[in-house]
Design an enzyme around this catalytic site. Structure first.
Site, PDB file in Angstrom:
ATOM      1  N   SER A   1      29.410  46.307 -28.265  1.00  0.00           N
ATOM      2  CA  SER A   1      30.293  45.332 -29.176  1.00  0.00           C
ATOM      3  C   SER A   1      31.014  46.088 -30.180  1.00  0.00           C
ATOM      4  CB  SER A   1      29.820  44.080 -29.890  1.00  0.00           C
ATOM      5  OG  SER A   1      29.257  43.268 -28.772  1.00  0.00           O
TER       6      SER A   1
ATOM      7  N   HIS B   1      22.151  53.890 -36.785  1.00  0.00           N
ATOM      8  CA  HIS B   1      23.181  55.085 -36.644  1.00  0.00           C
ATOM      9  C   HIS B   1      24.263  54.745 -37.428  1.00  0.00           C
ATOM     10  CE1 HIS B   1      25.307  58.295 -35.484  1.00  0.00           C
ATOM     11  NE2 HIS B   1      26.246  57.655 -34.461  1.00  0.00           N
TER      12      HIS B   1
ATOM     13  N   TYR C   1      30.448  63.876 -35.593  1.00  0.00           N
ATOM     14  CA  TYR C   1      31.621  63.541 -34.822  1.00  0.00           C
ATOM     15  C   TYR C   1      32.544  62.810 -35.508  1.00  0.00           C
ATOM     16  CZ  TYR C   1      29.294  59.088 -33.691  1.00  0.00           C
ATOM     17  OH  TYR C   1      28.561  57.880 -33.366  1.00  0.00           O
TER      18      TYR C   1
ATOM     19  N   ASP D   1       8.042  67.321  -2.808  1.00  0.00           N
ATOM     20  CA  ASP D   1       7.480  68.136  -1.899  1.00  0.00           C
ATOM     21  C   ASP D   1       5.977  68.059  -2.274  1.00  0.00           C
ATOM     22  OD1 ASP D   1       7.841  69.722  -3.986  1.00  0.00           O
ATOM     23  OD2 ASP D   1       7.931  71.502  -2.907  1.00  0.00           O
TER      24      ASP D   1
HETATM   25  P1  FAD Z   1      24.299  46.445 -25.125  1.00  0.00           P
HETATM   26  O1  FAD Z   1      25.678  46.529 -25.231  1.00  0.00           O
HETATM   27  O2  FAD Z   1      23.377  46.307 -26.402  1.00  0.00           O
HETATM   28  O3  FAD Z   1      24.023  45.118 -24.166  1.00  0.00           O
HETATM   29  C1  FAD Z   1      22.834  44.581 -24.081  1.00  0.00           C
HETATM   30  C2  FAD Z   1      23.208  42.958 -23.995  1.00  0.00           C
HETATM   31  O4  FAD Z   1      21.816  42.373 -23.669  1.00  0.00           O
HETATM   32  C3  FAD Z   1      23.364  42.416 -25.502  1.00  0.00           C
HETATM   33  O5  FAD Z   1      24.824  42.009 -25.302  1.00  0.00           O
HETATM   34  C4  FAD Z   1      22.463  41.476 -25.563  1.00  0.00           C
HETATM   35  O6  FAD Z   1      22.648  40.406 -26.057  1.00  0.00           O
HETATM   36  C5  FAD Z   1      21.876  41.242 -24.344  1.00  0.00           C
HETATM   37  N1  FAD Z   1      20.312  40.822 -24.437  1.00  0.00           N
HETATM   38  C6  FAD Z   1      19.287  41.326 -25.023  1.00  0.00           C
HETATM   39  N2  FAD Z   1      18.114  40.692 -24.769  1.00  0.00           N
HETATM   40  C7  FAD Z   1      18.649  39.483 -24.027  1.00  0.00           C
HETATM   41  C8  FAD Z   1      18.052  38.256 -23.320  1.00  0.00           C
HETATM   42  N3  FAD Z   1      16.654  38.341 -23.730  1.00  0.00           N
HETATM   43  N4  FAD Z   1      18.591  37.294 -22.678  1.00  0.00           N
HETATM   44  C9  FAD Z   1      20.016  37.412 -22.602  1.00  0.00           C
HETATM   45  N5  FAD Z   1      20.742  38.678 -23.064  1.00  0.00           N
HETATM   46  C10 FAD Z   1      19.898  39.627 -23.884  1.00  0.00           C
HETATM   47  N6  FAD Z   1      27.545  55.666 -26.675  1.00  0.00           N
HETATM   48  C11 FAD Z   1      28.534  56.685 -26.454  1.00  0.00           C
HETATM   49  O7  FAD Z   1      28.699  56.852 -25.146  1.00  0.00           O
HETATM   50  N7  FAD Z   1      29.329  57.271 -27.010  1.00  0.00           N
HETATM   51  C12 FAD Z   1      29.402  56.916 -28.696  1.00  0.00           C
HETATM   52  O8  FAD Z   1      30.379  57.698 -29.288  1.00  0.00           O
HETATM   53  C13 FAD Z   1      28.649  56.090 -29.048  1.00  0.00           C
HETATM   54  N8  FAD Z   1      28.445  56.059 -30.304  1.00  0.00           N
HETATM   55  C14 FAD Z   1      27.722  54.988 -30.916  1.00  0.00           C
HETATM   56  C15 FAD Z   1      27.683  54.626 -32.120  1.00  0.00           C
HETATM   57  C16 FAD Z   1      27.004  53.654 -32.553  1.00  0.00           C
HETATM   58  C17 FAD Z   1      26.984  53.316 -34.126  1.00  0.00           C
HETATM   59  C18 FAD Z   1      26.022  52.981 -31.636  1.00  0.00           C
HETATM   60  C19 FAD Z   1      25.264  51.659 -32.336  1.00  0.00           C
HETATM   61  C20 FAD Z   1      26.189  53.296 -30.268  1.00  0.00           C
HETATM   62  C21 FAD Z   1      26.794  54.215 -30.065  1.00  0.00           C
HETATM   63  N9  FAD Z   1      26.800  54.398 -28.559  1.00  0.00           N
HETATM   64  C22 FAD Z   1      27.669  55.415 -27.978  1.00  0.00           C
HETATM   65  C23 FAD Z   1      25.757  53.967 -27.846  1.00  0.00           C
HETATM   66  C24 FAD Z   1      26.132  53.001 -26.993  1.00  0.00           C
HETATM   67  O9  FAD Z   1      26.876  52.133 -27.677  1.00  0.00           O
HETATM   68  C25 FAD Z   1      25.155  52.094 -26.184  1.00  0.00           C
HETATM   69  O10 FAD Z   1      24.147  53.112 -25.709  1.00  0.00           O
HETATM   70  C26 FAD Z   1      25.674  51.306 -25.238  1.00  0.00           C
HETATM   71  O11 FAD Z   1      26.631  50.339 -25.669  1.00  0.00           O
HETATM   72  C27 FAD Z   1      24.441  50.253 -24.653  1.00  0.00           C
HETATM   73  O12 FAD Z   1      24.952  49.496 -23.664  1.00  0.00           O
HETATM   74  P2  FAD Z   1      24.302  48.516 -23.009  1.00  0.00           P
HETATM   75  O13 FAD Z   1      24.959  47.511 -22.143  1.00  0.00           O
HETATM   76  O14 FAD Z   1      22.934  49.042 -22.385  1.00  0.00           O
HETATM   77  O15 FAD Z   1      23.525  47.400 -24.180  1.00  0.00           O
END
Ligand code: FAD
Length: 812
Positions: A44, A221, A242, A534
């Protein structure tokens, strides 16, 4: 089709729904604890910088697919990828060199990249200060608009029939025995055949619901935020920074601050109303942690000196012990999968890989290095995960040598020979928690007595790291006298029971119904006929086998297959047991190996008494051992195995007996050099699930006359009639001294046509040797060039094996 429940509507979960629905699966429910329009996970607020190039081919290709896909997701004329390009700048000479290495990765993995001068950096990015020395420009990098892509994917997959349930936390996972049957929510149970956790940094909590340790650590972060860039995304890795520009503002990300671990469960439930400022993955900005980043940013981009920080937050996302994502299923459950610790950068690639695994059994991009099962037991406990994941956060932008070692945690697993190895001045490198001698300082004086053709040549500063000329002496002794190598850390499993023969006969490419006492080198394939491992199969008794394997993933595979076989036919059960730590093993190799054993045992170890690829249980000086006639270095000798409690005595006994014959202890560096000279492949490095046995040069391990069916047999028959379009080939370096270390691009007629897998100085052939994937048509004797830090090194394609192709040394 199967009923699928995906937990989490972040960028990974929505991409997975999309990849599955586009493959015709039509019974998919996505369950999200937050509101669907802004679920509140990492996605988000992800700034979405996508730098595709990575030392790992897998990660690069997962990123490349993500870029392609995000470019294709479009609404109202707006794409979900802003391809502004990526610029990594160097402000130190070391980083400038590192960018050359990175340019090599890009060429190896097929990403268009250009090393640019400082002037070109300023032209591309006018705000930079003159501290920049040069850069690497990747035109296809850019910004993924992840939150928008998530919304568009929800829209298009909903239209295709995917059900989305917002505000619905999964509170439990239903099981019937080992099979997943659904998920529990406050609204009741949602039945499912397959449950995939795409819960991001909540993965640990989801795994705990079914007793699976998920080795990820949520870390906060720093990020001051923004949108809509025109300038390239920028990295200033010398200071852990970055940037993304957005219309007169900068979003600045910083990895230089202290690691800030978070426990996801402590964040509480996702509130009903989530907005930009108020979401579980967003914590308050800690200004004091950002101060150094702000100062460094003002130096790099002087225009920032007259500005202030408008907004900032600490966002949460996942780190893992080795920095890779976590993908796959635990071996003890059916129907439960995870896709976690995935960056936006790799999100669509990971989702496609998992969709391909679910629908066809295999991902076209090799994802072995992302497997949940890749971790050893000692690597999934919370202390280990926490310490190593924090290290990965700290080192994320560091210049890391391929052999660089962590200083902690260490000494998690040591062989029974450890104290003797310390006495001999062993220099240890760690893998999978094991301490493995790389060379022994005790052999230092031997370097002086090396014959001229064995004298090690000088090295450049990079390849001279984690290296000692002592390895040359250890190789020389092995080839000309005898050496003992600690082989304990190699995985050993026992497969025993009335179903063992059937299991191994079905999973391997060889006929393993040979008589007890035989050793077979064989392949594990998938249904597509490509290689998933293997292994050595040692038949100890009618129903008892020992497997020499590569990884913990092999153990998970065999365990799962044994369990499924037993479910289908209870009489055909077999037990798969990891015996690596309860046993130990010495590789005793060299032309004088027989003399050493003759002094301490009366057992018949003649070529007739114990031929190549056979084994014998026997006694050496009162110690029960198994002698296995095989060699990882291409010399006469055995792997001598015993249970752990006899280990030190076995070492001492052989050591004493060997003195007469010039026995030394040898380390992995020498072993690796001799392995490469002999042409023995390392699974996961030289060949992966992307390769078939014909192109990888291991078709000799496929028994063409095997009557029984085995996994991959039908596909192999099809593949055997096609000439390979690429092949794994040995190269020798023409100047006899310039080193490659692995992953470098290989050029033919000026064009990048392949890449190096492993490389080492071949002490016996007195030249650097490299294995490389090359076009199938390239013949022996052709000249190619390896690019090493921007320099082209001429090399010649050779026939195999470089050492003892007739196998005289092994079979005498
Ligand atoms: P999420 O987006 O966290 O989605 C997981 C979802 O699961 C959530 O919506 C949550 O509500 C739901 N969930 C969890 N538990 C439950 C439950 N029990 N029941 C129902 N729903 C549940 N990545 C990059 O590639 N480039 C970047 O520049 C970058 N910069 C970043 C900067 C910041 C500050 C941060 C925080 C992250 C950054 N990342 C970046 C990393 C990237 O944002 C995440 O790795 C990625 O968005 C993860 O996606 P996801 O769908 O796995 O997790």
């Amino acid at each position: 089709s199967q009923r699928v429940v995906i937990i989490g509507a972040g960028i990974v979960g929505t991409n997975l729904a999309d990849e599955l629905v586009s493959r015709g699966w039509n019974n998919i429910t996505v369950v999200e604890q937050g509101p669907l329009h802004m679920p509140g996970g990492s996605t988000s607020h992800a700034p979405g910088l996508v730098f595709q190039t990575n030392p790992s081919k897998t990660m690069t290709h997962l990123a490349r697919y993500t870029v392609e896909k995000f470019l294709s997701i479009e609404k109202d004329g707006h794409k979900c990828f802003n391809q502004v390009g990526g610029l990594e700048v160097a402000t130190t000479p070391a980083r400038l060199e590192e960018l050359k290495r990175k340019h090599g990765y890009a060429s190896s993995w097929g990403i268009d990249a250009r090393l640019v001068t400082a002037e070109e950096c300023f032209k591309m990015y006018p705000h930079l200060s003159d501290m920049v020395l040069g850069g690497l420009h990747i035109p296809t990098d850019g910004l993924a608009l992840a939150a928008r892509a998530t919304q568009l994917l929800i829209e298009r997959t909903s239209e295709a029939g995917v059900r989305y349930l917002g505000h619905t936390p999964v509170t439990g996972i239903e099981l019937d025995g080992r099979r997943v049957t659904g998920v529990n929510t406050p609204g009741g149970i949602i039945p499912a055949d397959i449950v995939v956790s795409c819960a991001g940094f909540w993965g640990v909590e989801l795994g705990a619901m079914v007793g699976v340790d998920i080795p990820l650590l949520p870390l906060a972060h720093h990020l001051p935020n923004g949108m809509n860039a025109e300038l390239p995304i920028l990295r200033h890795q010398d200071k852990g920074l970055y940037y993304r520009e957005h219309g007169g503002q900068y979003g600045i990300g910083y990895y230089g601050h202290r690691p800030m671990p978070v426990v996801a469960a402590s964040l509480g439930l996702t509130p009903k109303e989530v907005d930009e400022q108020n979401m579980p993955s967003r914590l308050d900005f800690t200004t004091e942690d950002f101060d150094p980043a702000w100062k460094e940013s003002q130096k790099l981009i002087p225009a920032l000196q007259d500005t202030e920080i408008a907004d900032g937050f600490n966002g949460i996302f996942s780190f893992t012990p080795d920095g890779g994502p976590i993908l796959g299923q635990p071996s003890h459950l059916d129907g439960f999968y995870v896709a976690e610790a995935v960056w936006v950068t790799h999100s669509a690639g990971v989702a496609r890989a998992l969709a391909q695994i679910l629908t066809t059994g295999r991902s076209e991009i090799d994802v072995s290095e992302c497997e949940l099962s890749r971790f050893e037991e000692v690597q999934v406990n919370r202390d280990y995960v926490s310490e190593t994941s924090q290290q990965n956060f700290v080192e994320i932008y560091d210049i890391v040598h391929p052999l660089q070692q962590r200083t902690s945690p260490r000494n998690l697993r040591v062989s029974p020979f450890y104290s003797r190895q310390l006495e001999l001045g062993a220099v240890f490198l760690e893998t999978g928690g094991w301490e493995r001698p790389w060379w022994y300082e005790a052999n230092k004086d031997l370097v002086k007595s090396l014959p001229p053709s064995w004298k090690p040549v000088g090295r450049d500063a990079w390849s001279a790291q984690v290296y000692s000329p002592i390895s040359a002496a250890e190789a020389w002794k092995t080839r000309n006298a005898v050496a003992m190598f600690d082989m304990t850390a190699f995985h050993r499993f026992e497969v025993a029971g009335p179903g063992a023969v059937g299991l191994l006969q079905r999973l391997t490419t060889s006929d393993i119904t040979t008589k007890p006492g035989t050793v077979t080198y064989t392949l594990l394939l998938n249904d597509h006929g490509t290689i998933r491992g293997d292994i050595f199969v040692l038949r100890l008794d009618d129903d008892v086998f020992q497997i020499g394997a590569n990884t913990a993933t092999d153990l998970a595979y065999l365990t799962r297959e044994a369990r499924v076989q037993e479910q289908n036919n209870p009489g055909k059960w077999s037990q798969v047991r990891d015996i690596t730590g309860s046993t130990c093993c010495i590789g005793l190799w060299g032309p004088r190996a027989r003399d050493v054993i003759a002094g301490i045992s009366t057992v018949d170890i003649s070529n007739k008494g114990l031929p190549y690829f056979s084994l014998k249980k026997t006694i050496i000086s009162g110690i029960p051992v198994t002698m296995i006639r095989k060699s990882y270095v291409g010399e006469l000798g055995w792997e001598i195995q015993t249970s752990a409690e006899y280990g030190q005595r076995l070492w001492d006994t052989i050591w004493q007996a060997g003195k007469l014959h010039g026995l030394i202890a040898g380390g992995r560096s020498a072993l690796n050099s001799m392995r490469i000279e002999k042409g023995y492949r390392t699974y996961g490095v030289d060949m992966t699930t992307e390769h078939n046995p014909f192109e990888a040069g291991v078709s000799f391990a496929v028994d063409a006359n095997k009557k029984d069916d085995f996994v991959g047999k039908a596909a192999l028959q099809r593949l055997s009639s096609q000439p390979p379009s690429r092949r794994l080939r040995p190269l020798t370096v023409d100047d006899g001294r310039s080193m490659a270390l692995g992953k470098e691009p290989v050029f033919y007629n000026g064009k990048a046509v392949g890449y190096v897998t492993t490389a080492a100085f071949g002490y016996t052939v007195n030249k650097p040797v490299a294995y490389a994937w090359l076009p199938g048509g390239l013949s022996e004797g052709e000249t190619v060039e390896i690019e090493y830090f921007g320099k082209r090194i001429r090399a010649t394609v050779q026939a195999e094996s470089l050492y003892d192709p007739q196998m005289h040394r092994l079979t005498q």
